[in-house]
Design an enzyme around this catalytic site. Structure first.
Site, PDB file in Angstrom:
ATOM      1  N   HIS A  15       0.825  -1.207   0.000  1.00 33.39           N
ATOM      2  CA  HIS A  15       0.000   0.000   0.000  1.00 33.39           C
ATOM      3  C   HIS A  15       0.860   1.257   0.000  1.00 33.39           C
ATOM      4  O   HIS A  15       0.514   2.249  -0.648  1.00 33.39           O
ATOM      5  CB  HIS A  15      -0.934  -0.006   1.214  1.00 33.39           C
ATOM      6  CG  HIS A  15      -2.018  -1.028   1.126  1.00 33.39           C
ATOM      7  ND1 HIS A  15      -3.299  -0.725   0.740  1.00 33.39           N
ATOM      8  CD2 HIS A  15      -2.012  -2.364   1.344  1.00 33.39           C
ATOM      9  CE1 HIS A  15      -4.046  -1.815   0.747  1.00 33.39           C
ATOM     10  NE2 HIS A  15      -3.275  -2.828   1.117  1.00 33.39           N
ATOM     11  N   ASP A 117      -6.099   5.854   1.526  1.00 30.13           N
ATOM     12  CA  ASP A 117      -6.231   4.428   1.235  1.00 30.13           C
ATOM     13  C   ASP A 117      -7.585   3.936   1.728  1.00 30.13           C
ATOM     14  O   ASP A 117      -8.203   4.519   2.614  1.00 30.13           O
ATOM     15  CB  ASP A 117      -5.103   3.673   1.947  1.00 30.13           C
ATOM     16  CG  ASP A 117      -5.030   2.210   1.578  1.00 30.13           C
ATOM     17  OD1 ASP A 117      -5.766   1.416   2.196  1.00 30.13           O
ATOM     18  OD2 ASP A 117      -4.243   1.854   0.691  1.00 30.13           O
TER      19      ASP A 117
END
Length: 466
Positions: A15, A117
């Site tokens: 990520h 995110d």
């Protein structure tokens, strides 16, 4: 004041790398008009490779800066809940740090956008209260995004049953833009209604439509059905769908990916070996940053590869740990001699390479996260994968199945057609990247006057896995 874009990545190096690549894309395309500030929640999920990678980015990309939050401790040892519940609690506890960081940054910069995110959904209301336009960045493809947006609707459809999807093997769920999906093959945190992770994922999905836009790591020609389905609002039947921006594919720069986290650009030996092999003759096996197998499964894969007679390049990691606190920790060195069948490495040394490291056609072997949904999209919608058959009870794949699918991919007509579709898709991606062929979309409303940003054209590398 300077114009800044603030990014907030989720847990794990995958990520973090994706979010940093998004930042570098913005800088490259718009001539460093914006400064990029990345907020980092530090805690038990941090690993030395992640730290080294971030330090390297800081040294080589002066327009990207990092704001590290104070270390936050959470209990990662629970054996009764999915790791997503731990992530969710961690980022909920980080909300006060996000608020403080955005308030401080707003004193010295004009924050044009806050990009978060999926796992950082709890930061959305914080930024919205400050009047900062907030966008979700989704590292997965559009097909999975469509399913995630539709998850609250699926939840309502089955809420009265009081049954968990893990206990519904004969039930098939219907998501827009996807073929019917067996209930036991949805995202792992969706499987158990009694797991706190289920409610966390529901919360994440409910917040997605409330953002100012969805930035998806895909391109339109790769997933036209899924992108169209989202944009038409089918996935949010009782609400508004925010603008969708296809910004992919985002791939880490050579020397700055997680296999080169110390900044070394030395070429890995497996690439030199690959250069000596005939074109389109090698099967590449790689299962993602968390893709690990039991020793028994590793041996089955090895047996299948050996019996197939095909060249292969196989990325191997240590078997998974039973300790939940170590699910995303760095593993120790892999003992290949102990993992592989006796004599395997010697017998296959002339046609295969086993690489111990953190456009080809694919065999879809889903293991974790959204990979079962990816398989459904790639195999049945996009016709770009050949799926493997897995046992329902433990997802085990036999060596015979590995051999059969490798041979099908490399020898049969279906495999030839798949390779041709993959080649054409890669060409479409390259054309979109070079020429900007995607139709224009409404631009994000945070732009400076006179600055045009087209999220639909990617300048990132086109290292597609075709």
């Amino acid at each position: 004041m300077d114009d800044a874009i603030v990014l907030y990545p989720g847990p794990g190096i995958g990520h973090v790398v994706s979010m940093i690549e998004l930042g570098k894309l913005i800088l490259r395309r718009y001539s460093h008009r914006f400064s990029i500030i990345i907020l980092l929640s530090t805690g038990p999920f941090d690993t030395p490779p992640t730290t080294s990678y971030i330090d390297h980015i800081s040294q080589t990309n002066p327009s990207i800066s990092f704001d590290r939050f104070p270390y936050l401790s959470v209990d990662t040892s629970s054996s009764t809940c999915n790791i997503v519940a731990v992530f969710s609690e961690f980022f909920r506890l980080s909300a006060s740090n996000v608020l403080h960081a955005l308030q401080q940054l707003s004193k010295t910069s004009t924050v044009r956008a806050f990009i978060i995110d999926y796992f950082c959904a709890s930061a959305l209301p914080v930024a919205r209260d400050l009047g900062i336009p907030t966008y979700h960045f989704l590292t997965t493809g559009a097909a999975v995004v469509a399913a995630v947006l539709y998850f609250p609707t699926i939840h309502k459809q089955y809420e009265s049953s009081n049954k968990s999807f893990k206990d519904m093997p004969t039930t098939f769920l219907h998501f827009p833009g996807l073929p019917p999906l067996q209930a036991t093959r949805v995202l792992e945190p969706w499987l158990n209604r009694d797991d706190p992770a289920y409610d966390d994922m529901l919360y994440f999905s409910e917040l997605l439509p409330k953002s100012d836009g969805l930035l998806i790591n895909t391109f339109h020609d790769l997933e036209p059905i899924a992108v169209k389905t989202i944009r038409e609002g089918t996935c949010v039947p009782n609400g508004q769908t925010p603008p969708v921006y296809c910004i992919g594919p985002l791939i880490a720069d050579t020397g700055e990916d997680e296999s080169n986290i110390a900044g070394s650009v030395a070429r890995h030996g497996c690439l030199s070996w690959l250069d000596t092999q005939p074109s389109q003759s090698v099967v590449f096996l790689c299962f993602g940053s968390n893709g690990t197998f039991s020793p028994a499964q590793v041996k089955e894969i090895a047996n299948g590869l050996e019996r197939s007679g095909k060249r292969f390049l196989w990325v191997v990691k240590n078997p998974p740990s039973n300790d939940k606190s170590k699910q995303i920790a760095v593993t120790a060195d892999v003992d290949l001699d102990a993992l592989m069948p006796e004599g395997f490495l010697e017998r296959t040394k002339d046609r295969g390479m086993v690489a111990v490291v953190a456009g080809v056609p694919m065999v879809a072997w889903p293991l974790y996260a959204e990979q079962h949904m990816n398989k459904a999209a790639l195999v049945e919608v996009m016709k770009m994968d050949i799926g493997v058959e897995q046992r329902d009870e433990d997802m085990f794949v036999s060596g015979a199945e590995v051999e059969r699918r490798v041979r099908e991919l490399m020898e049969c007509e279906e495999g030839r057609e798949l390779r041709e579709r993959s080649r054409k898709t890669r060409e479409m991606a390259l054309a979109a990247w070079k020429d900007g062929v995607h139709p224009p979309l409404p631009l994000p409303n945070w732009l400076m006057s006179g600055v045009k940003i087209d999220w639909n054209v990617s300048e990132s590398s086109l290292l597609l896995s075709f």
